[in-house]
Design a protein around this motif. Sequence first.
Motif, short mmCIF file in Angstrom:
data_model
loop_
_atom_site.label_atom_id
_atom_site.label_comp_id
_atom_site.label_asym_id
_atom_site.label_seq_id
_atom_site.Cartn_x
_atom_site.Cartn_y
_atom_site.Cartn_z
N THR A 227 20.52 64.33 52.23
CA THR A 227 20.19 63.67 50.97
C THR A 227 20.80 64.39 49.77
O THR A 227 21.14 63.75 48.76
CB THR A 227 18.66 63.59 50.81
OG1 THR A 227 18.11 62.90 51.94
CG2 THR A 227 18.27 62.87 49.54
N ALA A 228 20.94 65.70 49.86
CA ALA A 228 21.44 66.48 48.72
C ALA A 228 22.86 66.09 48.32
O ALA A 228 23.28 66.36 47.18
CB ALA A 228 21.39 67.97 49.06
N PRO A 231 24.24 60.82 45.21
CA PRO A 231 23.96 60.78 43.77
C PRO A 231 22.44 60.77 43.54
O PRO A 231 21.68 60.25 44.36
CB PRO A 231 24.59 59.46 43.32
CG PRO A 231 25.61 59.15 44.37
CD PRO A 231 25.07 59.68 45.65
N ASP A 232 22.02 61.29 42.42
CA ASP A 232 20.58 61.46 42.17
C ASP A 232 19.80 60.17 42.34
O ASP A 232 18.72 60.16 42.96
CB ASP A 232 20.36 62.01 40.75
CG ASP A 232 20.80 63.46 40.61
OD1 ASP A 232 21.00 64.12 41.65
OD2 ASP A 232 20.93 63.94 39.48
N TYR A 233 20.32 59.05 41.83
CA TYR A 233 19.53 57.83 41.85
C TYR A 233 19.38 57.22 43.24
O TYR A 233 18.53 56.35 43.46
CB TYR A 233 20.11 56.79 40.87
CG TYR A 233 21.33 56.04 41.35
CD1 TYR A 233 21.23 54.77 41.92
CD2 TYR A 233 22.61 56.58 41.21
CE1 TYR A 233 22.34 54.06 42.32
CE2 TYR A 233 23.73 55.89 41.62
CZ TYR A 233 23.60 54.63 42.18
OH TYR A 233 24.72 53.93 42.58
N GLN A 235 18.90 59.28 45.97
CA GLN A 235 18.24 60.26 46.83
C GLN A 235 16.85 59.82 47.28
O GLN A 235 16.39 60.25 48.34
CB GLN A 235 18.18 61.63 46.14
CG GLN A 235 19.55 62.27 46.01
CD GLN A 235 19.51 63.71 45.54
OE1 GLN A 235 18.44 64.29 45.39
NE2 GLN A 235 20.68 64.28 45.30
N ASN A 236 16.19 58.98 46.52
CA ASN A 236 14.89 58.46 46.94
C ASN A 236 14.99 57.07 47.57
O ASN A 236 13.97 56.46 47.87
CB ASN A 236 13.93 58.40 45.73
CG ASN A 236 13.53 59.77 45.24
OD1 ASN A 236 13.38 60.70 46.03
ND2 ASN A 236 13.39 59.91 43.93
N SER A 306 31.79 59.87 42.70
CA SER A 306 30.72 60.81 42.38
C SER A 306 30.35 61.71 43.54
O SER A 306 29.63 62.69 43.35
CB SER A 306 29.48 60.04 41.91
OG SER A 306 28.97 59.21 42.94
#
Length: 435
Positions: A227-228, A231-233, A235-236, A306
């Motif tokens: 997951t790391a 991109p941040d959005y 990850q969940n 990204s």
Amino acid sequence: MTLCECIALLSCFSRAEDGGDLTEFDRPQVRTPSGKAAVASGVVDFENAQPAKESDLYPWGSVTKMFTAASVMKLVGSGKFRLDDAIAPLVDDLLGKMAAKDFCIFAWDPSQNFSSVEELWGADLAKTTLRQLLSMQSSIPDFDTATPSKGGGISKDPLRAELYTTPNHFYKPTELMSVPWVANHSKDCQAQPFVGKFCYSSTNFMLLGMALAQATGVDSWAAFNQTAFLPDYLQNQIRFANSGSPKDAGSVPGYDRTSYNRAPGNLSNHNNWEVEGVFAGWTASNVVATAAHIADLSWEIWKEHSLAPEALVKQMIPSAMHIYGMGAFNVGLFSGGVRGPLGQGYGHLGATYGYQSIVGFFPALTVSVAIATNIETDKQVQTPDSLCFTYHAVAGLLMNKTFDCKFQTMGYYGGRCTCSETPAPSGSASHAAIV
């Protein structure tokens, strides 16, 4: 007509291999610079007549490889890896640590019986490079045993039979590396007519996962956080299954409608919702997500860059007439439909036990399309077929044209999409109201 209406009317179903009937379920998700559109149709749970929803999660199988490749390219970009690095030094420390921890005297606990690549495959294969693994040009055998019949006989898949016999057994990557048909074996990887040098092996991408895990400093494959690299959005939103079954991962049921290990024409109807072997392959095949989020992932890799630097992402792209690049199929060969830039596309096919999928990015129109189905057939045809019609429905909308497309099944990995174009009727909309 809006983008959503266009897809709903023209391409929300995948056609069956005979070119006539519709499959029970198919769901496209499209992303363009102007917006997104999704369609869910059919039934995902036949036992309970549960209709499909756009929020449904699917196992995407080998689409995972595209993400794993981009993750490797990220570390190449940071100087952690070089594409021509040999794999052994990048994974042997981790393999050694896991071998020491995994030792077990109990026969029913499958222990890791090797501690280095050389011990498993010999000195020559220990020199296999990241480039060769990413490009499917290594001599390392595939753990996947699916062997489609070429002469009308029985299509064989002994691993599939084993997975169904022991549905509660989750196969660790090291366990798959050491099965008898993989350990101490190699294959002669030679160039093939039309597709070039292409020796598909999911084992390659488990090794790439080990390299990523060792580079991040963990002491076991299970501790590696895929997951790391998202991109941040996302990850969940995107999950990676390191244990359990599709049911445990929140996925819809998946149905094996193949003839593997059966008499020709005698199709299975196996519900794989509770079969843990669906996720056998780890970083080769463990992503779980909605079609929307896979389209977003493709967008982030190919458009936004990204995940990895643009110069390295470009190296992932297959050449015009080659079936595979680095972690990417030439989906334009299957679904591009027309000559020239408009027909260029790249992404990945996914086929795991009970599920099939495809994701493609088409740079000429900057379109990302993801399609999943919970029906697995003998050939990986239904999703490239659906992609052919979905992409050209969107292209027609964006270009104010009408595309007349046909899809012909050709071989195991898909077929051939052929489209001709004519101007759209006078007064038709382009993309004024994209959802």
